[in-house]
Structures are given as C-alpha cells and as structure tokens.
Enzyme design. Structure first.
Site, mmCIF file in Angstrom:
data_model
loop_
_atom_site.group_PDB
_atom_site.id
_atom_site.type_symbol
_atom_site.label_atom_id
_atom_site.label_comp_id
_atom_site.label_asym_id
_atom_site.label_seq_id
_atom_site.Cartn_x
_atom_site.Cartn_y
_atom_site.Cartn_z
ATOM 1 C CG ASP A 27 1.886 8.991 -1.547
ATOM 2 O OD1 ASP A 27 1.780 8.256 -0.549
ATOM 3 O OD2 ASP A 27 2.718 8.787 -2.440
ATOM 4 C CG ASP A 28 1.952 8.416 3.071
ATOM 5 O OD1 ASP A 28 1.503 7.456 2.445
ATOM 6 O OD2 ASP A 28 3.105 8.459 3.534
ATOM 7 C CB CYS A 65 2.689 3.787 -1.603
ATOM 8 S SG CYS A 65 3.071 4.906 -0.239
ATOM 9 N NE ARG A 69 0.582 5.737 -6.162
ATOM 10 C CZ ARG A 69 0.276 6.249 -4.974
ATOM 11 N NH1 ARG A 69 0.044 5.446 -3.957
ATOM 12 N NH2 ARG A 69 0.193 7.553 -4.794
ATOM 13 C CE LYS A 113 4.627 6.798 -4.402
ATOM 14 N NZ LYS A 113 4.440 6.954 -2.950
ATOM 15 C CG HIS A 115 5.159 3.192 -5.736
ATOM 16 N ND1 HIS A 115 4.765 3.333 -4.428
ATOM 17 C CD2 HIS A 115 6.475 2.895 -5.686
ATOM 18 C CE1 HIS A 115 5.779 3.145 -3.627
ATOM 19 N NE2 HIS A 115 6.833 2.869 -4.364
ATOM 20 C CG HIS A 198 5.090 9.782 0.707
ATOM 21 N ND1 HIS A 198 6.433 9.843 0.989
ATOM 22 C CD2 HIS A 198 4.767 8.476 0.700
ATOM 23 C CE1 HIS A 198 6.900 8.620 1.147
ATOM 24 N NE2 HIS A 198 5.909 7.768 0.985
ATOM 25 C CG ASP A 325 -1.178 6.189 -0.965
ATOM 26 O OD1 ASP A 325 -1.427 6.804 0.089
ATOM 27 O OD2 ASP A 325 -0.036 6.115 -1.448
ATOM 28 C CG ASN A 326 -0.991 4.770 2.640
ATOM 29 O OD1 ASN A 326 -0.319 4.321 1.712
ATOM 30 N ND2 ASN A 326 -0.655 5.884 3.272
ATOM 31 C CE LYS A 370 3.234 4.488 3.952
ATOM 32 N NZ LYS A 370 4.111 5.516 3.382
#
Length: 537
Positions: A27-28, A65, A69, A113, A115, A198, A325-326, A370
């Site tokens: 994540d991030d 995010c 997903r 996660k 989301h 993140h 995710d980014n 991001k």
C-alpha cells in the site's frame, strides 16, 4: 454406467492440479522501494522471488487505493464498477475473484486491507472462505475496527503488542494451516493485502533502528542512487526527471499548519535538499527511516507466508504476484489520534506522512506521486514467481500491463471459462489480457489502449504513446514512452492531431465505462463495508 463413472473418476484423479495463487499487495509503496527495483531497503524475500521469477517494468495501477483493489478483485476498470469514485454497491453483474475460482474448486482467503464495497466473506459480495479485514487504516499498533469473517473483533488494546503487518501475516498463516489440514486436496487463492507502507508512518523500533542515519544525504541523492541502480539492472533507460516542488495534493496541509501541528522539521514541498534547515534534514531523514522500516517488516512477513507455503509442499506450484496499489504518497495530512510531537517518530502516538520529497525518491526514476496518473503515480512493481511454470530466472519484462490483467491471468492458468451471466445479467467483456504469454517471452500483449482516470487526472496509453493531464483543468501532455518514460519531453505542441485523436478516444471510453456501470443505487439501498473507501487515502 459403472465403467463410465470409474473412467471419469480416473481422469479427474489423473488431471494435473491447477496452480495455487498468491496475490500480495503493498500500500503506497514506491516503484523503486524494493531492492530488486533499485532500492536500498532490505527486501530479501521480494528479491528472492524476483531472482527466480520475472520483474515487469511497465505494470500499472490506477493511482489510488480503492480503485486499484477494484481492478484486482473484479477484473474491470474502476469506472466500470462504480469504484472511482465509490458509489454504493457494485453493479449486479460484478463478480469477484473467488466467484470465478470456485468454479474450479479453489478455496479462497483474504487477509489485510479490503477497501472495496461489500463484505469479503459474504457470498453475494466477496465470496472468500475466510477473511481477516483491517478497516482502521489510521493505526498500525491498535486498530479500532478489524473483522474476522465479516464479524467485528474487539478493539486492540494499546498494550497488546499488536502490529498490523504482522497480524495480517498471522491470519494468512492461520488460513493456510487450516487449508493444509482440512482442504489439502484443493488449490488455494490467498489475497494478502498489507497496509504498509501507507501513512501514518508507524513501525517497530527494531526495524527503524536499521535505517537510523541512512537518509541524511537527502532525497536528491537517493533519487540519483536509485535511478543509477535501476538503469544498471536494465529496468529503465531514460534520464532522471527533475524534482518538481510545485506538485502537492490539494488536501494536504500548508507548511505553516504542518509546522504548527508537527514541528519545525516538517516540510510541505519537494524542494532541493540543500534548501532545508539542519533541523528539517534530521527530521525528514527520520521519516524516511520509518518508511523503510515499514517496507522491511512487510518483506519479513511475506517471508513467513512463503515459508508456510513451502512447508505445505506447494511452493513450486504456487503462482505469486507482488504489486503496489499505487506510487508512494505526497500527501501531508494528520488523521487518527492526531500527532504527538514529543513521541519518537514511528511510534504509536505519531501520525506523519512521507511527503513529496521522499515520495519523489520512492517513485524514482519516474514522475510525480500517488493520485496523479503520470508514471510515478501509476507504475507498480510486478514480480511474478512460479517455479513449475516459469523457466526463466531473474528475467525482465517490458511489456505494458495493468491490474485488470491479473484476473484474466488467473482464469487462463486455472483453465476456467466462466458462465456468460451472473445474477441474471450479462457483464461487459473483461477488458484485461492474460499475462501468460509474457511468462515465456518479453512479448507485447494485444490491446488497443490502457485507460486512466482518477480525481480529474486523466491518461490514455496507446502503444508507446501516452496522453496525460494533471487535474480536470490541466492541459493534455503527450509523451513517447519508448524513449521518454520520465515524461520530460512534451510532444503535444508538435503532434496536435495525435492529441486530438487520443483525447477523443479517452472521452469515448470514459462515457462507455460510466454507462456500463449504470447509475448508483438509491442511498438507502447501499450496503457493505465500503465506507472506508470514500476517505482520503
């Protein structure tokens, strides 16, 4: 009849078992954070997967995010399933990965996660057999909202010794052990979705200690170091883009407010390192040390999961995908329990963000962060590892791909042809392509375009040409990614016809995708656990 049944039973028993699937999502995490992508952070487990698998250099997320997903789990662009922005329940025709894989007898597990609108275990929504979901994205040490199989768990006590990255791996191990004990004859799919790295920047002290002092040279030096290593590894060939201090997230706090709430060491802009005060340099270096510690710990927990799969005798026949995710985040906000300036950076009472300076380094050698759909915001590392099916070791793939390609790849490998209808509806064709042809050669996938739209940031890639704009009112820019992956030479003025052609196609796709999604349901009928997806992430 008895003879036919015996023959059928023999054929089923003799049929090769389809591979297991492990999708790991960071994540991030920046494009070059992992060692195998040019980073200095210790990631021996990811590096090991890359050394005996494949690394992709042009694999894309959606820049945020929740839409990323949605792409992974549904196989559609987020705009096709009302997930950018999130608008209530997914369209009735939407299936998630477990709905497909269970056709071939898979058991499906999720940890981390979520989301995405809908509940992970509920058959009508996610369809996972087991799920551990961390819905509190503001606290790594004592989250207030976690669920096991869609049922709320008690809030984690402040002295429980909990750390979400470790807990996410713990539950994944629990699900795998149960699978081995009770369902070993079936293939499995594990969706392992970490929150790290993140914000808030929170990490275990022993992990932070590894990186104390490492980043005092600053983000300018780190950007160059990573670019040089990525170039030497054959991942990129373009020059390093200039630092861009004018790009900040619109919802970020001002420098005055950041320094009021956090302290004089904070900085809101990606200015040259020499322009910072000594106090700022020391504080910023501490922040990057915490970010590195979060990535380091995630890699350690990935190692535990891989070891469990090996202990089950399934390492060779498990296809592992690792993505982020980014890109790394330039956001500068304060959430959760607010920030205690007296607490050590990375501890539970601190709520810091990475910020645009280090985000520029984490995404090096690409542009921006991001949220934007320039290369730094949407480019994800992709590692694919499958000892039984991928013969090359440590090879690099330059073929462009996208998160929408993951589901078609799973269906291809599992030999699944899904029914044409779902819930009595006929879904649009899946827009992605199977990555399987690239497992044996670095060949381009046949596709007409790759589409991007997030929060007004727009892009379209057709072949090597990329049309991109920053913000809803930003002008279109045009780049030839075959020679300019750093997006440094804007060709829009030289090729206005190409800009017009690609802009018209982008608008046509935007309209078509929204029509396919259909209008959102009435507010009173919206359901599921998707509220968190509407927060600024």
């Amino acid at each position: 009849m008895v003879g036919l049944l015996l023959l059928a039973s023999h054929l089923i028993a003799a049929a090769p078992r389809p591979p297991n699937f492990l999708i790991i999502v960071a994540d991030d995490m920046g494009f070059s954070d992992a060692g195998c992508y040019g980073g200095e952070i210790a990631t021996p487990n990811l590096d090991g997967l890359a050394r005996s698998g494949l690394r992709y250099t042009q694999f894309y997320s959606t820049a945020r995010c929740w839409p990323s997903r949605a792409c992974i789990l549904t196989g559609y662009y987020a705009q096709q399933v009302r997930m950018d922005p999130p608008q209530g329940r997914l369209p009735e025709w939407t299936r998630l990965v477990p709905h497909y894989l269970k056709l071939a007898g898979y058991r499906c597990y999720h940890s981390g996660k979520w989301h995405v609108n809908g509940a992970p275990k509920r058959i009508a929504d996610g369809g996972f057999d087991h799920s551990y979901s961390v819905e509190d994205h503001d606290r790594f040490f004592y989250p207030r909202n976690t669920l096991l199989d869609d049922q709320p768990l008690p809030p984690v006590a402040t002295n429980a010794g909990y750390y979400s990255t470790t807990a996410i791996a713990d539950y994944a191990l629990q699900f795998l052990r149960e699978h081995q004990q009770q369902h070993r004859e079936k293939p499995f799919f594990l969706y392992l979705a970490f929150l790290s790295p993140h914000f808030p920047l929170q990490a275990l002290p022993q992990d932070i200690a590894k990186y104390q002092g490492r980043y005092l040279a600053g983000w300018d030096a780190l950007r160059r170091e990573r670019w040089q290593r990525a170039t030497a590894l054959g991942l990129v060939t373009h020059p390093l883009p200039e630092l861009e201090p004018n790009y900040v997230a619109s919802w970020s706090l001002s420098e005055v407010e950041l320094q009021r709430q956090i302290g004089p060491g904070e900085s809101a802009y990606a200015v040259p390192w020499h322009a910072l005060t000594l106090e700022q340099k020391i504080f910023q270096a501490q922040k990057m040390a915490v970010h590195a510690a979060m990535v380091d710990r995630m890699d350690q927990e990935i190692g535990r999961v891989l070891a469990q799969i090996k202990a089950m005798g399934q390492a060779d026949n498990t296809v592992t995908f690792f993505v982020s995710d980014n890109g790394a985040s330039a956001e500068q906000i304060i959430r959760g329990d607010r920030h205690d300036p007296q607490a050590p950076p990375g501890s539970p009472r601190t709520f810091l963000c990475l910020g645009p300076g280090w985000s520029s380094a984490a995404n090096s050698p690409l542009r921006l962060h991001k949220h934007w759909v320039h290369e730094g915001g949407i480019s994800s590392p992709l590692i694919v590892h499958w000892p039984a099916g991928i013969k090359e070791r440590g090879a690099i793939r330059h073929a462009p791909g996208h998160f929408i390609d993951l589901l078609p790849t799973l269906l291809d490998l599992a030999a699944i042809k899904p029914p044409e209808q779902w819930n009595g509806k006929t879904p649009p064709p899946l827009p992605g392509r199977s990555l399987v042809p690239t497992f044996s050669a670095d060949v381009p996938l046949r596709r007409d375009y790759l589409f991007f739209n997030h929060a007004g940031n727009r892009a379209l890639r057709v072949g090597n040409m990329k049309l991109v704009a920053a913000g809803a009112k930003g002008p279109w820019e045009l780049y030839d990614l075959s020679t300019d992956r750093g997006e440094s030479r804007n060709l829009a003025a030289e090729q206005p016809d190409k800009v017009s052609e690609m802009a018209a196609l982008w608008q046509q796709l935007e309209t078509t995708f929204r029509e396919q999604a259909g209008p959102p349901p009435p507010r009173q009928n919206q359901a599921g656990k998707g509220k968190a997806a509407q927060k600024k992430e």
